[in-house]
Design an enzyme around this catalytic site. Structure first.
Site, PDB file in Angstrom:
ATOM      1  N   GLU A  74      23.242  84.157  55.228  1.00 55.54           N
ATOM      2  CA  GLU A  74      22.970  82.868  55.592  1.00 55.54           C
ATOM      3  C   GLU A  74      23.618  82.023  54.773  1.00 55.54           C
ATOM      4  O   GLU A  74      24.521  82.507  53.840  1.00 55.54           O
ATOM      5  CB  GLU A  74      21.660  82.588  55.630  1.00 55.54           C
ATOM      6  CG  GLU A  74      20.811  82.783  54.135  1.00 55.54           C
ATOM      7  CD  GLU A  74      19.310  82.801  54.041  1.00 55.54           C
ATOM      8  OE1 GLU A  74      18.819  82.355  55.084  1.00 55.54           O
ATOM      9  OE2 GLU A  74      18.881  83.008  53.199  1.00 55.54           O
ATOM     10  N   ASP A 116      18.761  74.137  48.685  1.00 53.37           N
ATOM     11  CA  ASP A 116      20.102  74.422  49.329  1.00 53.37           C
ATOM     12  C   ASP A 116      21.263  73.370  49.091  1.00 53.37           C
ATOM     13  O   ASP A 116      21.751  72.751  49.931  1.00 53.37           O
ATOM     14  CB  ASP A 116      19.740  74.163  50.966  1.00 53.37           C
ATOM     15  CG  ASP A 116      18.584  75.231  51.296  1.00 53.37           C
ATOM     16  OD1 ASP A 116      18.486  76.330  50.909  1.00 53.37           O
ATOM     17  OD2 ASP A 116      17.729  74.789  52.062  1.00 53.37           O
TER      18      ASP A 116
END
Length: 513
Positions: free
Chosen positions: A185, A17
């Protein structure tokens, strides 16, 4: 690859991420660290290709009582890194607690203690934005596992000092209303050319795509477009990352690719604006494998450190515990039952206390395993081990740790002798079992080696002074929920009372196979 090109991935290990920011001529990157401590790794680059690890923004997870044991799917999820008002800011979501932020005047700190900006279950992937008018905003996603909600992005106005939100929030993008979209997301929020932009992935980490959204107003309505997807490449689910612009005006996008036991490796993609103003990432929306380097001054090759001689008993920045450690001021020599797990001393070598635990049969349950990321290319991992403890049952070793794990090391027998042991546990097993017969280590010393081949298949070897010997069958490393497999060092003893001694590790090395 030539001097004018680079090859993906630019970070070939589990830097999950990623988000990136430029400050002057320097680029900085952070990544998820989940339940490990220290957390929020901080990387630096001058060319977006060569990166070094310069520190961490989070010394310990809070509240400390929640992270006394491993929680590999909790903690720090999908941070966003920004620079505003002469400070660095990192926002992240803890899926069980809410949205936190820390900030610092310099990338190396000192960083503030975590501040809870919004409390709640399932609040993840936050990203702040300060625009030129002095307004501040925040967008975040949702984890269905905690909230029962997913596939939507919620927006808030925020106090410019980043301490609290100014409204109850509004759903600004509802993925359920977009045909074919699911698991939206990881939003990253930007302001450019009069538009609010949100770059956010959907479709799942292994099979999804990268989307872009734009609106003239922060609260919408937003248009959407897919701007990066696998197409006919071998980069599955190009997913979640950050947009950065160089001083010369080039745009680039850093994102991850899920690679099983290797975790989420980081790719660098060129980015340009199409004639209609939408971003075009990669080669017309497909990930590139090799590409011209960014228009930045040439830099020497660099990568986050892996090797360690542990000078003075200290370990390098590449290492993290699997949970919060005891206070560093505790002294192993005092025999304090709350002593630190690693002891500083005058020589080289990592001196780990043999931590007493009723869970010594299962490394997955232990907070005192010192870990670093599994390399993404075929590699050999080696370390020297001396078992100093005389406690029967005391053990120490080198492990590959995931949902399944394997380790090789030394264990002290009831007869006082040290034996080489090799053990493993499948993902469904509750305790380890032998992978090979024990071998005597006459001097209580051994050189341990794990050869990690294609597909993260691991071959274990040891050398007690008469040459290396293979041990047991090949072990296939596995990821650990959201985390790639980890390399680890540990020292343990059976449950009981009092100080159980220590083990010393020296000359930790990772080399290409």
């Amino acid at each position: 690859m030539t001097a004018e090109t680079y090859t993906n991935p630019v970070l070939n290990a589990d830097w999950s991420d990623p988000d990136v920011v430029r400050v002057g001529d320097d680029f900085y990157l952070t990544a998820s660290s989940f339940g490990r401590a220290p957390g929020l790794p901080l990387l630096h680059s001058r060319d977006l290709v060569n990166w070094t690890l310069v520190g961490h923004a989070l010394e310990r997870l809070e509240p400390a009582r929640e992270f006394t044991g491993p929680r590999h799917d909790c903690g720090v999820w999908a941070p966003s890194l920004r620079h505003h008002d002469d400070r660095f800011w990192i926002f992240w979501g803890d899926p069980d607690q809410g949205i936190f932020q820390v900030n610092a005047p310099e990338i190396r700190g000192p960083w503030t203690r975590p501040h809870l900006v919004k409390a709640g279950k399932g609040l993840i992937d936050p990203c702040p934005l300060w625009d030129d008018t002095g307004e501040a905003y925040l967008v975040h996603a949702w984890a269905k596992s905690r909230s029962g909600v997913k596939n939507r992005l919620t927006g808030h106005r925020m106090r410019p000092d980043g301490t609290e939100l100014l409204d109850d929030g509004k759903v600004i993008v509802d993925g359920d209303r977009i045909p074919g979209w699911f698991t939206l997301e990881g939003p990253k929020l930007y302001r450019h050319d009069g538009w609010f932009w949100i770059l956010a992935p959907a479709g799942g980490v292994e099979t999804g795509w990268q989307g872009a959204f734009r609106s003239r107003g922060f609260f919408g309505p937003y248009e959407e477009r897919i701007v990066l997807e696998q197409q006919d490449t071998d980069v599955n689910g190009p997913h979640q990352g950050g947009w950065v612009r160089t001083p010369s005006g080039e745009d680039w996008f850093l994102h991850f690719q899920q690679r099983g036991a290797y975790g989420r490796v980081v790719h660098l993609q060129p980015m340009r604006r199409g004639t209609d103003g939408w971003p075009v990432i990669g080669a017309d929306g497909a990930p590139v494998a090799v590409h011209r380097r960014p228009d930045l001054p040439p830099q020497p090759p660099a990568a986050p450190a892996t090797d360690d001689d542990f000078p003075g008993g200290r370990f390098g920045r590449q290492w993290s515990w699997t949970a919060n450690p005891p206070p560093l001021s505790a002294s192993l020599e005092r025999g304090d039952p709350h002593a630190g797990w690693a002891t500083q001393h005058s020589g080289d070598g990592l001196k780990l206390a043999c931590v007493r635990s009723a869970d010594a049969h299962d490394l997955r349950r232990l907070p005192s395993v010192l870990t670093q990321r599994l390399p993404g290319t075929p590699s050999a991992v080696e370390v020297e081990l001396r078992l100093d403890s005389r406690e029967p049952g005391a053990r120490a070793g080198l492990t590959v740790l995931g949902d399944a794990f394997g380790w090789i090391g030394l264990q002290r027998g009831t007869d006082g002798a040290a034996h080489v042991v090799h053990r493993f546990a499948e993902a469904v097993a509750e305790r380890e079992r032998d992978a090979d017969h024990a071998t005597l280590a006459p001097e209580g010393r051994v050189r341990l080696r794990i050869e990690i081949g294609a597909g993260a298949r691991c071959r274990f070897l040891y050398d007690v002074g008469d040459g290396p010997r293979a041990s047991g069958p090949v072990f296939a490393a596995t990821p650990w929920r959201w985390v790639g497999a980890l390399l680890g060092l540990f020292a343990l003893a059976p449950a009981g009372q009092g100080h159980a001694g220590a083990a010393t590790f020296t000359q930790f090395r990772i080399s290409a196979l």
